[in-house]
Design a protein around this motif. Structure first.
Motif, PDB file in Angstrom:
ATOM      1  N   LEU A  12       0.900  -1.152   0.000  1.00  0.00           N
ATOM      2  CA  LEU A  12       0.000   0.000   0.000  1.00  0.00           C
ATOM      3  C   LEU A  12       0.935   1.198   0.000  1.00  0.00           C
ATOM      4  O   LEU A  12       1.692   1.399   0.940  1.00  0.00           O
ATOM      5  N   THR A  13       0.919   1.975  -1.059  1.00  0.00           N
ATOM      6  CA  THR A  13       1.945   2.997  -1.220  1.00  0.00           C
ATOM      7  C   THR A  13       1.361   4.326  -1.675  1.00  0.00           C
ATOM      8  O   THR A  13       0.254   4.374  -2.212  1.00  0.00           O
ATOM      9  N   THR A  14       2.103   5.395  -1.464  1.00  0.00           N
ATOM     10  CA  THR A  14       1.747   6.700  -2.015  1.00  0.00           C
ATOM     11  C   THR A  14       2.612   7.017  -3.234  1.00  0.00           C
ATOM     12  O   THR A  14       2.464   8.072  -3.838  1.00  0.00           O
ATOM     13  N   ASP A  15       3.516   6.105  -3.592  1.00  0.00           N
ATOM     14  CA  ASP A  15       4.350   6.281  -4.778  1.00  0.00           C
ATOM     15  C   ASP A  15       3.540   5.957  -6.029  1.00  0.00           C
ATOM     16  O   ASP A  15       2.603   5.161  -5.994  1.00  0.00           O
ATOM     17  N   LYS A  16       3.934   6.549  -7.149  1.00  0.00           N
ATOM     18  CA  LYS A  16       3.282   6.235  -8.415  1.00  0.00           C
ATOM     19  C   LYS A  16       3.527   4.765  -8.732  1.00  0.00           C
ATOM     20  O   LYS A  16       4.630   4.251  -8.563  1.00  0.00           O
ATOM     21  N   LEU A  17       2.480   4.089  -9.180  1.00  0.00           N
ATOM     22  CA  LEU A  17       2.591   2.669  -9.489  1.00  0.00           C
ATOM     23  C   LEU A  17       3.297   2.462 -10.820  1.00  0.00           C
ATOM     24  O   LEU A  17       3.162   3.261 -11.736  1.00  0.00           O
ATOM     25  N   SER A  18       3.998   1.340 -10.899  1.00  0.00           N
ATOM     26  CA  SER A  18       4.743   1.013 -12.100  1.00  0.00           C
ATOM     27  C   SER A  18       4.437  -0.419 -12.525  1.00  0.00           C
ATOM     28  O   SER A  18       4.752  -1.369 -11.797  1.00  0.00           O
ATOM     29  N   ALA A  19       3.858  -0.563 -13.702  1.00  0.00           N
ATOM     30  CA  ALA A  19       3.595  -1.903 -14.238  1.00  0.00           C
ATOM     31  C   ALA A  19       4.915  -2.655 -14.435  1.00  0.00           C
ATOM     32  O   ALA A  19       4.982  -3.869 -14.203  1.00  0.00           O
ATOM     33  N   TRP A  78      -4.185 -21.975  -6.999  1.00  0.00           N
ATOM     34  CA  TRP A  78      -3.157 -22.010  -8.043  1.00  0.00           C
ATOM     35  C   TRP A  78      -1.786 -21.988  -7.368  1.00  0.00           C
ATOM     36  O   TRP A  78      -1.125 -20.947  -7.291  1.00  0.00           O
ATOM     37  N   PRO A  79      -1.304 -23.132  -6.871  1.00  0.00           N
ATOM     38  CA  PRO A  79      -0.071 -23.165  -6.072  1.00  0.00           C
ATOM     39  C   PRO A  79       1.200 -22.742  -6.809  1.00  0.00           C
ATOM     40  O   PRO A  79       2.197 -22.423  -6.168  1.00  0.00           O
ATOM     41  N   SER A  80       1.166 -22.673  -8.134  1.00  0.00           N
ATOM     42  CA  SER A  80       2.390 -22.339  -8.873  1.00  0.00           C
ATOM     43  C   SER A  80       2.553 -20.844  -9.153  1.00  0.00           C
ATOM     44  O   SER A  80       3.549 -20.434  -9.734  1.00  0.00           O
ATOM     45  N   VAL A  81       1.596 -20.006  -8.725  1.00  0.00           N
ATOM     46  CA  VAL A  81       1.673 -18.592  -9.092  1.00  0.00           C
ATOM     47  C   VAL A  81       2.523 -17.773  -8.124  1.00  0.00           C
ATOM     48  O   VAL A  81       2.751 -18.152  -6.985  1.00  0.00           O
ATOM     49  N   ARG A  82       2.999 -16.635  -8.626  1.00  0.00           N
ATOM     50  CA  ARG A  82       3.620 -15.583  -7.821  1.00  0.00           C
ATOM     51  C   ARG A  82       2.773 -14.348  -8.046  1.00  0.00           C
ATOM     52  O   ARG A  82       2.238 -14.163  -9.123  1.00  0.00           O
ATOM     53  N   LEU A  83       2.618 -13.506  -7.039  1.00  0.00           N
ATOM     54  CA  LEU A  83       1.738 -12.366  -7.230  1.00  0.00           C
ATOM     55  C   LEU A  83       2.199 -11.115  -6.504  1.00  0.00           C
ATOM     56  O   LEU A  83       3.040 -11.174  -5.626  1.00  0.00           O
ATOM     57  N   CYS A  84       1.610 -10.009  -6.896  1.00  0.00           N
ATOM     58  CA  CYS A  84       1.949  -8.717  -6.312  1.00  0.00           C
ATOM     59  C   CYS A  84       0.736  -7.805  -6.396  1.00  0.00           C
ATOM     60  O   CYS A  84       0.092  -7.736  -7.436  1.00  0.00           O
ATOM     61  N   PHE A  85       0.411  -7.119  -5.297  1.00  0.00           N
ATOM     62  CA  PHE A  85      -0.630  -6.089  -5.293  1.00  0.00           C
ATOM     63  C   PHE A  85       0.062  -4.766  -4.985  1.00  0.00           C
ATOM     64  O   PHE A  85       0.919  -4.722  -4.134  1.00  0.00           O
ATOM     65  N   LEU A  86      -0.365  -3.734  -5.618  1.00  0.00           N
ATOM     66  CA  LEU A  86       0.080  -2.395  -5.242  1.00  0.00           C
ATOM     67  C   LEU A  86      -1.110  -1.457  -5.312  1.00  0.00           C
ATOM     68  O   LEU A  86      -1.909  -1.536  -6.237  1.00  0.00           O
ATOM     69  N   PHE A  87      -1.234  -0.572  -4.325  1.00  0.00           N
ATOM     70  CA  PHE A  87      -2.292   0.438  -4.315  1.00  0.00           C
ATOM     71  C   PHE A  87      -1.652   1.813  -4.266  1.00  0.00           C
ATOM     72  O   PHE A  87      -0.613   2.001  -3.660  1.00  0.00           O
ATOM     73  N   PHE A  88      -2.314   2.754  -4.841  1.00  0.00           N
ATOM     74  CA  PHE A  88      -1.865   4.141  -4.849  1.00  0.00           C
ATOM     75  C   PHE A  88      -2.985   4.992  -4.286  1.00  0.00           C
ATOM     76  O   PHE A  88      -3.990   5.191  -4.946  1.00  0.00           O
ATOM     77  N   PRO A  89      -2.884   5.458  -3.038  1.00  0.00           N
ATOM     78  CA  PRO A  89      -4.005   6.122  -2.384  1.00  0.00           C
ATOM     79  C   PRO A  89      -4.522   7.412  -3.025  1.00  0.00           C
ATOM     80  O   PRO A  89      -5.690   7.671  -2.989  1.00  0.00           O
ATOM     81  N   THR A  90      -3.680   8.261  -3.600  1.00  0.00           N
ATOM     82  CA  THR A  90      -4.165   9.461  -4.276  1.00  0.00           C
ATOM     83  C   THR A  90      -3.794   9.332  -5.742  1.00  0.00           C
ATOM     84  O   THR A  90      -2.622   9.212  -6.069  1.00  0.00           O
ATOM     85  N   VAL A  91      -4.798   9.348  -6.608  1.00  0.00           N
ATOM     86  CA  VAL A  91      -4.591   8.988  -7.998  1.00  0.00           C
ATOM     87  C   VAL A  91      -5.083  10.086  -8.940  1.00  0.00           C
ATOM     88  O   VAL A  91      -6.284  10.341  -9.007  1.00  0.00           O
ATOM     89  N   PRO A  92      -4.161  10.744  -9.675  1.00  0.00           N
ATOM     90  CA  PRO A  92      -4.624  11.665 -10.720  1.00  0.00           C
ATOM     91  C   PRO A  92      -5.341  10.874 -11.823  1.00  0.00           C
ATOM     92  O   PRO A  92      -5.156   9.667 -11.942  1.00  0.00           O
ATOM     93  N   ILE A  93      -6.139  11.556 -12.633  1.00  0.00           N
ATOM     94  CA  ILE A  93      -6.892  10.850 -13.671  1.00  0.00           C
ATOM     95  C   ILE A  93      -5.966  10.045 -14.578  1.00  0.00           C
ATOM     96  O   ILE A  93      -4.831  10.427 -14.818  1.00  0.00           O
ATOM     97  N   THR A  94      -6.467   8.931 -15.010  1.00  0.00           N
ATOM     98  CA  THR A  94      -5.834   7.960 -15.909  1.00  0.00           C
ATOM     99  C   THR A  94      -4.588   7.281 -15.340  1.00  0.00           C
ATOM    100  O   THR A  94      -3.921   6.548 -16.045  1.00  0.00           O
ATOM    101  N   GLU A  95      -4.272   7.495 -14.079  1.00  0.00           N
ATOM    102  CA  GLU A  95      -3.143   6.777 -13.488  1.00  0.00           C
ATOM    103  C   GLU A  95      -3.634   5.539 -12.762  1.00  0.00           C
ATOM    104  O   GLU A  95      -4.765   5.477 -12.294  1.00  0.00           O
ATOM    105  N   ALA A  96      -2.750   4.559 -12.661  1.00  0.00           N
ATOM    106  CA  ALA A  96      -3.104   3.292 -12.032  1.00  0.00           C
ATOM    107  C   ALA A  96      -3.371   3.468 -10.549  1.00  0.00           C
ATOM    108  O   ALA A  96      -2.631   4.139  -9.839  1.00  0.00           O
ATOM    109  N   SER A  97      -4.464   2.847 -10.087  1.00  0.00           N
ATOM    110  CA  SER A  97      -4.789   2.851  -8.665  1.00  0.00           C
ATOM    111  C   SER A  97      -4.553   1.482  -8.050  1.00  0.00           C
ATOM    112  O   SER A  97      -4.437   1.359  -6.842  1.00  0.00           O
ATOM    113  N   VAL A  98      -4.513   0.468  -8.872  1.00  0.00           N
ATOM    114  CA  VAL A  98      -4.199  -0.879  -8.406  1.00  0.00           C
ATOM    115  C   VAL A  98      -3.528  -1.618  -9.552  1.00  0.00           C
ATOM    116  O   VAL A  98      -3.916  -1.462 -10.713  1.00  0.00           O
ATOM    117  N   ILE A  99      -2.494  -2.364  -9.222  1.00  0.00           N
ATOM    118  CA  ILE A  99      -1.870  -3.254 -10.194  1.00  0.00           C
ATOM    119  C   ILE A  99      -1.743  -4.611  -9.523  1.00  0.00           C
ATOM    120  O   ILE A  99      -1.255  -4.715  -8.406  1.00  0.00           O
TER     121      ILE A  99
END
Length: 155
Positions: A12-19, A78-99
């Motif tokens: 859970l971050t305030t940094d801009k998200l990066s795909a 799905w025991p073989s997967v690896r995963l990552c969630f990221l949230f961006f609490p304040t989001v300007p328009i068209t920017e990612a809020s969850v990846i």
């Protein structure tokens, strides 16, 4: 945590998200598929402020706990997967809020797990949005898809 020693990566971050960052985080030599879900804010407001809430009080530890439950469910299904969630609490328009990034040896598991992950997140994690409009008006809205959204309403 996965049976093979993989790790849940929840931020859970305030940094801009990066795909790219998420993609790199879930890349591994034994996985031939990597699926990303990127949720972004809509053009109808100038920014969004996300809040993990219980009765409008920010409660990030509870949101993290709910996200870890989702990870655990994914590891079971799905025991073989690896995963990552990221949230961006304040989001300007068209920017990612969850990846959400999930990799697996084959595409079916990563695609199914990404869909399960975002659907379950929307249904179980109490996230409120503060929509901020060009006029300066703001409006708090609860997630309509969350199972608890109608709990206080009477039929």
């Amino acid at each position: 945590m996965a049976a093979d020693g993989g790790q849940d990566l929840i931020t859970l971050t305030t940094d801009k998200l990066s795909a790219d960052r998420v993609s790199e985080s879930v890349t591994c030599p034994s996985c031939g598929a990597l699926s990303l879900f990127i949720g972004q804010s809509l053009l109808r407001y100038i920014s969004l402020d996300y809040c993990f809430c219980v009765e409008l009080e920010a409660y990030s530890p509870m949101a993290e706990s709910e996200l870890r439950k989702i990870c655990s469910e994914i590891w079971t299904k799905w025991p073989s997967v690896r995963l990552c969630f990221l949230f961006f609490p304040t989001v300007p328009i068209t920017e990612a809020s969850v990846i959400i990034g999930i990799s697996s040896p084959h595409r079916r598991d990563s695609l199914e797990a990404v869909k399960y992950c975002i659907d379950t997140l929307k249904a179980t994690v109490p996230v409120w949005k503060k929509e901020i409009y060009e006029s300066g008006e703001l409006c708090w809205k609860q997630n309509k898809e969350c199972l608890w959204a109608d709990a206080g309403k009477q039929s």
